[in-house]
Write an enzyme that holds these catalytic residues in place. Structure first.
Site, PDB file in Angstrom:
ATOM      1  CG  HIS A 174      -2.143  -0.832   1.048  1.00 51.20           C
ATOM      2  ND1 HIS A 174      -3.166  -0.876   1.963  1.00 51.20           N
ATOM      3  CD2 HIS A 174      -2.502  -1.680   0.062  1.00 51.20           C
ATOM      4  CE1 HIS A 174      -4.106  -1.709   1.549  1.00 51.20           C
ATOM      5  NE2 HIS A 174      -3.724  -2.217   0.389  1.00 51.20           N
ATOM      6  CE1 TYR A 228      -5.189   3.665   8.838  1.00 51.48           C
ATOM      7  CE2 TYR A 228      -5.627   3.652  11.190  1.00 51.48           C
ATOM      8  CZ  TYR A 228      -4.916   3.196  10.101  1.00 51.48           C
ATOM      9  OH  TYR A 228      -3.921   2.264  10.281  1.00 51.48           O
ATOM     10  N   PRO A 265      -3.859   0.264  18.693  1.00 52.16           N
ATOM     11  CG  PRO A 265      -5.530  -1.269  18.192  1.00 52.16           C
ATOM     12  CD  PRO A 265      -4.953  -0.502  19.305  1.00 52.16           C
ATOM     13  CE  LYS A 280       3.964   3.129  13.202  1.00 47.04           C
ATOM     14  NZ  LYS A 280       4.432   2.550  11.980  1.00 47.04           N
ATOM     15  CE1 TYR A 340      -0.029   2.680   7.702  1.00 46.14           C
ATOM     16  CE2 TYR A 340      -1.217   3.680   9.535  1.00 46.14           C
ATOM     17  CZ  TYR A 340      -1.092   2.692   8.576  1.00 46.14           C
ATOM     18  OH  TYR A 340      -2.046   1.688   8.491  1.00 46.14           O
TER      19      TYR A 340
HETATM   20  P1  FAS Z   1       2.546 -11.712  21.769  1.00 45.18           P
HETATM   21  O1  FAS Z   1       1.588 -11.370  22.852  1.00 45.18           O
HETATM   22  O2  FAS Z   1       2.081 -11.805  20.368  1.00 45.18           O
HETATM   23  O3  FAS Z   1       3.238 -13.125  22.092  1.00 45.18           O
HETATM   24  C1  FAS Z   1       3.613 -13.467  23.420  1.00 45.18           C
HETATM   25  C2  FAS Z   1       3.609 -14.977  23.523  1.00 45.18           C
HETATM   26  O4  FAS Z   1       4.102 -15.341  24.808  1.00 45.18           O
HETATM   27  C3  FAS Z   1       2.198 -15.562  23.401  1.00 45.18           C
HETATM   28  O5  FAS Z   1       2.208 -16.613  22.460  1.00 45.18           O
HETATM   29  C4  FAS Z   1       1.896 -16.068  24.807  1.00 45.18           C
HETATM   30  O6  FAS Z   1       1.088 -17.233  24.795  1.00 45.18           O
HETATM   31  C5  FAS Z   1       3.287 -16.371  25.337  1.00 45.18           C
HETATM   32  N1  FAS Z   1       3.386 -16.302  26.801  1.00 45.18           N
HETATM   33  C6  FAS Z   1       2.876 -15.352  27.617  1.00 45.18           C
HETATM   34  N2  FAS Z   1       3.202 -15.611  28.896  1.00 45.18           N
HETATM   35  C7  FAS Z   1       3.944 -16.765  28.887  1.00 45.18           C
HETATM   36  C8  FAS Z   1       4.554 -17.530  29.898  1.00 45.18           C
HETATM   37  N3  FAS Z   1       4.499 -17.169  31.186  1.00 45.18           N
HETATM   38  N4  FAS Z   1       5.234 -18.652  29.534  1.00 45.18           N
HETATM   39  C9  FAS Z   1       5.329 -19.004  28.214  1.00 45.18           C
HETATM   40  N5  FAS Z   1       4.755 -18.307  27.207  1.00 45.18           N
HETATM   41  C10 FAS Z   1       4.071 -17.199  27.556  1.00 45.18           C
HETATM   42  N6  FAS Z   1      -0.848  -4.621  16.723  1.00 45.18           N
HETATM   43  C11 FAS Z   1      -0.929  -3.965  15.552  1.00 45.18           C
HETATM   44  O7  FAS Z   1       0.080  -3.467  15.059  1.00 45.18           O
HETATM   45  N7  FAS Z   1      -2.135  -3.873  14.897  1.00 45.18           N
HETATM   46  C12 FAS Z   1      -3.276  -4.458  15.394  1.00 45.18           C
HETATM   47  O8  FAS Z   1      -4.341  -4.376  14.808  1.00 45.18           O
HETATM   48  C13 FAS Z   1      -3.222  -5.160  16.612  1.00 45.18           C
HETATM   49  N8  FAS Z   1      -4.335  -5.775  17.115  1.00 45.18           N
HETATM   50  C14 FAS Z   1      -4.237  -6.440  18.308  1.00 45.18           C
HETATM   51  C15 FAS Z   1      -5.367  -7.090  18.867  1.00 45.18           C
HETATM   52  C16 FAS Z   1      -5.279  -7.747  20.101  1.00 45.18           C
HETATM   53  C17 FAS Z   1      -6.497  -8.435  20.688  1.00 45.18           C
HETATM   54  C18 FAS Z   1      -4.055  -7.775  20.803  1.00 45.18           C
HETATM   55  C19 FAS Z   1      -3.937  -8.465  22.149  1.00 45.18           C
HETATM   56  C20 FAS Z   1      -2.929  -7.151  20.247  1.00 45.18           C
HETATM   57  C21 FAS Z   1      -3.013  -6.483  19.002  1.00 45.18           C
HETATM   58  N9  FAS Z   1      -1.905  -5.868  18.417  1.00 45.18           N
HETATM   59  C22 FAS Z   1      -1.969  -5.206  17.240  1.00 45.18           C
HETATM   60  C23 FAS Z   1      -0.629  -5.911  19.048  1.00 45.18           C
HETATM   61  C24 FAS Z   1      -0.017  -7.235  18.730  1.00 45.18           C
HETATM   62  O9  FAS Z   1       0.048  -7.435  17.350  1.00 45.18           O
HETATM   63  C25 FAS Z   1       1.320  -7.265  19.407  1.00 45.18           C
HETATM   64  O10 FAS Z   1       2.021  -6.046  19.218  1.00 45.18           O
HETATM   65  C26 FAS Z   1       2.186  -8.419  18.959  1.00 45.18           C
HETATM   66  O11 FAS Z   1       1.462  -9.606  19.124  1.00 45.18           O
HETATM   67  C27 FAS Z   1       3.451  -8.393  19.813  1.00 45.18           C
HETATM   68  O12 FAS Z   1       4.110  -9.573  19.624  1.00 45.18           O
HETATM   69  P2  FAS Z   1       4.874 -10.253  20.847  1.00 45.18           P
HETATM   70  O13 FAS Z   1       5.660  -9.226  21.555  1.00 45.18           O
HETATM   71  O14 FAS Z   1       5.538 -11.443  20.282  1.00 45.18           O
HETATM   72  O15 FAS Z   1       3.741 -10.665  21.906  1.00 45.18           O
HETATM   73  C1  PHB Z   2      -5.580  -4.491  10.856  1.00 45.75           C
HETATM   74  O1  PHB Z   2      -5.661  -4.741   9.642  1.00 45.75           O
HETATM   75  O2  PHB Z   2      -5.824  -5.333  11.754  1.00 45.75           O
HETATM   76  C2  PHB Z   2      -5.141  -3.117  11.287  1.00 45.75           C
HETATM   77  C3  PHB Z   2      -4.658  -2.232  10.345  1.00 45.75           C
HETATM   78  C4  PHB Z   2      -4.252  -0.960  10.751  1.00 45.75           C
HETATM   79  C5  PHB Z   2      -4.356  -0.604  12.088  1.00 45.75           C
HETATM   80  C6  PHB Z   2      -4.828  -1.507  13.040  1.00 45.75           C
HETATM   81  C7  PHB Z   2      -5.233  -2.775  12.633  1.00 45.75           C
HETATM   82  O3  PHB Z   2      -3.964   0.645  12.489  1.00 45.75           O
END
Ligand code: FAS
Ligand code: PHB
Length: 390
Positions: A72, A201, A293, A297, A385
């Site tokens: 994009h 957005y 989100p 980032k 961005y």
């Molecule tokens: P993660 O949370 O992905 O991974 C951590 C891992 O550690 C998990 O698999 C967990 O099971 C494991 N873990 C935790 N505690 C443990 C323990 N005690 N022992 C062993 N394992 C353990 N970011 C965006 O940029 N755009 C979005 O739209 C977006 N939407 C999101 C929606 C939701 C519901 C959530 C919760 C987050 C969202 N995020 C989004 C942010 C998300 O993408 C995170 O930034 C990303 O998963 C970060 O990756 P990790 O740091 O690897 O953490």
């Molecule tokens: C998504 O596609 O999940 C998404 C994209 C942009 C954002 C947040 C989430 O800022």
């Protein structure tokens, strides 16, 4: 058992760190609390900065991303139904973003780790970290009722916001910063064509909305909802109707409806823990920081953290040079705070916080008017961005 690096968590941070180390000949073990199926089914982010894309290419796990990812050049910002294009590519001298679901990136990295003999222990319970201030830290965990202990040289806590790593940091040295937003995002995945060629957005008096996508046949859309809303308050019909309203009369028909196959509400918060390192323990990704989100980032910060941490660990193991390890916390945190600022700024500018007839409401409107009418404002938005340089 002894291994150079124990990584807690098989999300994007842990998996990417493990493979970045692997390609430089450094072994690690990943301990993951959940099952592989659970990890591979989590619906999270959708936008990759090219820095993240570059890391996936560096480790040779980019084939499916190159084939299925969508580049994009810009985004749309809609204000009360009037849509403005932000041509990020021209504003940043050619930089773009890639649409590729975090779910897919996680699957690709798990497959690559296992194909290269990587050691991921799924279902690792009660992980605890020990002697992190010594030069011989250890990790204990249980699997299927059996206790296991691993000694290592370094521990990377990539275990997310609720992980054990940050909790192991001494309370007297850990400082946290937090802002909780008074609303959440209701997100759906649906089998439908995207609303537009790029993300929309929408800032509207009824609330924020975002039209995103995972492919040309699967969309990911969100609407801002009150913090205490429940999934059962939102039928599919109500969601589609509200999304159309927030795009405005002119763009309402851009929305293509389809079968909703995932629906969830996520709270929004900004959070940073400092320092990101203590002794032989290093935090990376959501273990150290959370962003709303709105700026896309979260996943990308996890990638830049492990870029810095892998580079530091390679210098340590290959050149016996601790300089980058000693500077990891400061280097990573500097980029984290810039992404925290941008994510807070996008959230504050595009969401409704209640009374618009207040000073804050008027300033919010003025911020949006300024950015959309200023080359400098649009450039600032664009360069943040697409991702600031590592
Ligand atoms: P993660 O949370 O992905 O991974 C951590 C891992 O550690 C998990 O698999 C967990 O099971 C494991 N873990 C935790 N505690 C443990 C323990 N005690 N022992 C062993 N394992 C353990 N970011 C965006 O940029 N755009 C979005 O739209 C977006 N939407 C999101 C929606 C939701 C519901 C959530 C919760 C987050 C969202 N995020 C989004 C942010 C998300 O993408 C995170 O930034 C990303 O998963 C970060 O990756 P990790 O740091 O690897 O953490
Ligand atoms: C998504 O596609 O999940 C998404 C994209 C942009 C954002 C947040 C989430 O800022």
């Amino acid at each position: 058992m002894h291994v150079p690096v124990v990584i807690i968590g098989s999300g994007p941070a842990g998996l990417l760190l493990s493979h970045l180390l692997h390609v430089r000949g450094i072994d690690s073990v990943i301990l993951e609390r959940k099952s592989r199926d659970y990890v591979e089914s989590r619906i999270r982010a959708g936008v990759l900065e090219m820095g993240t894309v570059g890391l996936m290419r560096d480790v040779g796990v980019d084939a499916r991303m190159n084939a299925e990812g969508i580049l994009h050049d810009g985004i749309y910002i809609s204000v009360e139904g009037k849509r403005h294009h932000i041509d990020m590519k021209s504003l940043t001298g050619g930089q773009t973003v890639m649409i590729y679901g975090q779910t897919e990136l996680t699957k690709d990295l798990i497959a690559a780790r296992l194909a290269h003999g990587g050691d991921i222990v799924f279902g690792a319970e009660d992980v605890s970290l020990h002697d992190v201030e010594s030069d011989r830290p250890g990790v204990r965990y249980f699997k299927d009722g059996t206790e296991y202990r691993i000694t290592c040289d370094y521990i990377a806590a990539c275990d997310g916001y609720h992980g054990v790593g940050r909790q192991t940091m001494p309370k007297e040295t850990l400082k946290t910063f937090e802002r909780v937003y008074p609303f959440g995002w209701l997100g759906v995945l649906a089998k439908a064509r995207p609303a537009a060629d790029e993300l929309i957005y929408a800032s509207h008096s009824r609330g924020f909305a975002l039209c995103s996508m995972r492919s040309q046949t699967v969309v990911r859309h969100y609407v801002q909802v009150p913090i205490d809303d429940k999934i059962e308050d939102w039928s599919d019909d109500r969601f589609w109707h509200e999304l159309r309203l927030r795009l405005g009369a002119e763009d309402a028909d851009l929305v293509n409806e389809g079968e909703v196959f995932e629906k969830s509400i996520a709270p929004l918060r900004s959070f940073v823990a400092e320092p990101m390192a203590h002794g032989r323990l290093f935090l990376a990704g959501d273990a150290a920081h959370i962003v709303p989100p709105t700026g896309a980032k979260g996943l990308n910060l996890a990638a830049s953290d492990v870029h810095y941490l892998s580079r530091a660990l390679v210098a340590r193991f290959k050149d016996n040079d601790d300089t980058l390890l000693a500077g990891y916390g400061v280097t990573a945190t500097a980029r984290v705070w810039k992404a925290e600022r941008f994510s807070w700024w996008m959230t504050s500018m595009l969401h409704r916080f209640g009374d618009e007839n207040s000073f804050d409401g008027r300033v919010r409107q003025a911020e949006l008017d300024y950015v959309l009418s200023s080359q400098a404002g649009k450039t600032m938005l664009a360069e943040n961005y697409v991702g600031l340089p590592y």
